[in-house]
Design a protein around this motif. Structure first.
Motif, PDB file in Angstrom:
ATOM      1  N   ALA A 123       1.063 -23.964 -45.969  1.00  0.00           N
ATOM      2  CA  ALA A 123       0.252 -23.571 -44.866  1.00  0.00           C
ATOM      3  C   ALA A 123      -1.108 -24.475 -45.067  1.00  0.00           C
ATOM      4  O   ALA A 123      -1.588 -25.023 -44.150  1.00  0.00           O
ATOM      5  CB  ALA A 123      -0.022 -22.015 -44.457  1.00  0.00           C
ATOM      6  N   ARG A 155      -2.219 -17.233 -41.694  1.00  0.00           N
ATOM      7  CA  ARG A 155      -1.823 -15.859 -41.703  1.00  0.00           C
ATOM      8  C   ARG A 155      -0.481 -15.568 -41.417  1.00  0.00           C
ATOM      9  O   ARG A 155       0.136 -14.572 -41.982  1.00  0.00           O
ATOM     10  CB  ARG A 155      -2.874 -15.190 -40.476  1.00  0.00           C
ATOM     11  CG  ARG A 155      -2.242 -15.725 -39.250  1.00  0.00           C
ATOM     12  CD  ARG A 155      -3.278 -14.677 -37.978  1.00  0.00           C
ATOM     13  NE  ARG A 155      -3.094 -15.494 -36.914  1.00  0.00           N
ATOM     14  CZ  ARG A 155      -3.993 -15.472 -36.288  1.00  0.00           C
ATOM     15  NH1 ARG A 155      -5.122 -15.101 -36.168  1.00  0.00           N
ATOM     16  NH2 ARG A 155      -4.136 -16.160 -34.854  1.00  0.00           N
ATOM     17  N   THR A 156       0.260 -16.550 -40.527  1.00  0.00           N
ATOM     18  CA  THR A 156       1.656 -16.388 -40.320  1.00  0.00           C
ATOM     19  C   THR A 156       2.329 -16.685 -41.867  1.00  0.00           C
ATOM     20  O   THR A 156       3.514 -15.669 -42.306  1.00  0.00           O
ATOM     21  CB  THR A 156       2.139 -17.575 -39.486  1.00  0.00           C
ATOM     22  OG1 THR A 156       1.380 -17.261 -38.212  1.00  0.00           O
ATOM     23  CG2 THR A 156       3.692 -17.368 -39.148  1.00  0.00           C
ATOM     24  N   ALA A 157       1.915 -17.595 -42.676  1.00  0.00           N
ATOM     25  CA  ALA A 157       2.517 -17.660 -43.894  1.00  0.00           C
ATOM     26  C   ALA A 157       2.062 -16.455 -44.820  1.00  0.00           C
ATOM     27  O   ALA A 157       3.103 -16.080 -45.491  1.00  0.00           O
ATOM     28  CB  ALA A 157       2.000 -19.027 -44.642  1.00  0.00           C
ATOM     29  N   ALA A 159       1.726 -13.337 -43.821  1.00  0.00           N
ATOM     30  CA  ALA A 159       2.573 -12.275 -43.235  1.00  0.00           C
ATOM     31  C   ALA A 159       4.100 -12.658 -43.455  1.00  0.00           C
ATOM     32  O   ALA A 159       4.636 -11.644 -44.193  1.00  0.00           O
ATOM     33  CB  ALA A 159       2.355 -12.172 -41.961  1.00  0.00           C
ATOM     34  N   ALA A 160       4.534 -13.678 -43.351  1.00  0.00           N
ATOM     35  CA  ALA A 160       5.944 -13.842 -43.714  1.00  0.00           C
ATOM     36  C   ALA A 160       6.303 -14.057 -45.245  1.00  0.00           C
ATOM     37  O   ALA A 160       7.216 -13.025 -45.458  1.00  0.00           O
ATOM     38  CB  ALA A 160       6.267 -15.265 -43.139  1.00  0.00           C
TER      39      ALA A 160
END
Length: 179
Positions: A123, A155-157, A159-160
């Protein structure tokens, strides 16, 4: 796909063999509630720690001008090559008699941090550093830049990879049973 559903089908078939009162007693037994609580606490602790460690490693390697980035990247992902039960056995042979929640937490945290490191590093690598520079030129301080620019980019990385760590921790039996 059917193979992945077999454990669930087996559990449902076995559950139909138990009467309602026995089922409730079995599910809400003190031991089952204690094991569920311990599992959830371990998942929460490992996920939090692994996200912190992996994100910090990714930040230091991707966003700073430190030397030896390639060897440090290699060291950051190296725990992926060591199965968790081998790491648990190493812990047990190194620290005889030290078992329980804390060793399981440490072994699993350091073993799963590379999942977070890889996702957050990717990311950071695809995010545009010029956006952060523009935010700074508009008078934003480092905390504001992180909150308004950097965090939305990663944040997506985070969270995942946190979800991957949580599921891995929940499914790991070897290290937890040894420690």
């Amino acid at each position: 796909m059917l193979v992945t559903l077999l454990p669930l089908i087996y559990i449902l078939l076995r559950a139909t063999e138990i009467s309602g009162a026995n089922f409730q007693t079995l599910i809400f037994s003190t031991r089952n509630l204690e094991l569920t609580k311990n599992s959830l606490l371990l998942v929460l602790a490992v996920t939090t720690t692994a996200v912190f460690i992996g994100s910090l490693q990714a930040f230091l390697i991707q966003k700073t001008e430190m030397r030896f980035k390639v060897p440090l990247t290699f060291l950051a992902v190296l725990p992926l090559a060591i199965p968790s039960y081998i790491a648990a056995m190493s812990w047990m042979s190194s620290f005889r008699g030290v078992r329980g929640f804390l060793p399981a937490w440490g072994v699993l945290s350091f073993g799963t941090a590379p999942y977070v490191f890889l996702a957050v590093s990717a990311a950071f690598a695809i995010s545009n550093p010029r956006v952060e520079e523009v935010a700074r030129s508009l008078g934003r301080n480092n905390l504001q830049v992180f909150r308004e620019v950097t965090w939305p980019a990663i944040r997506t990385a985070v969270a995942a990879s946190g979800l991957v760590v949580a599921l891995y921790t929940l499914s790991d039996f070897g290290a937890v049973s040894l420690l």
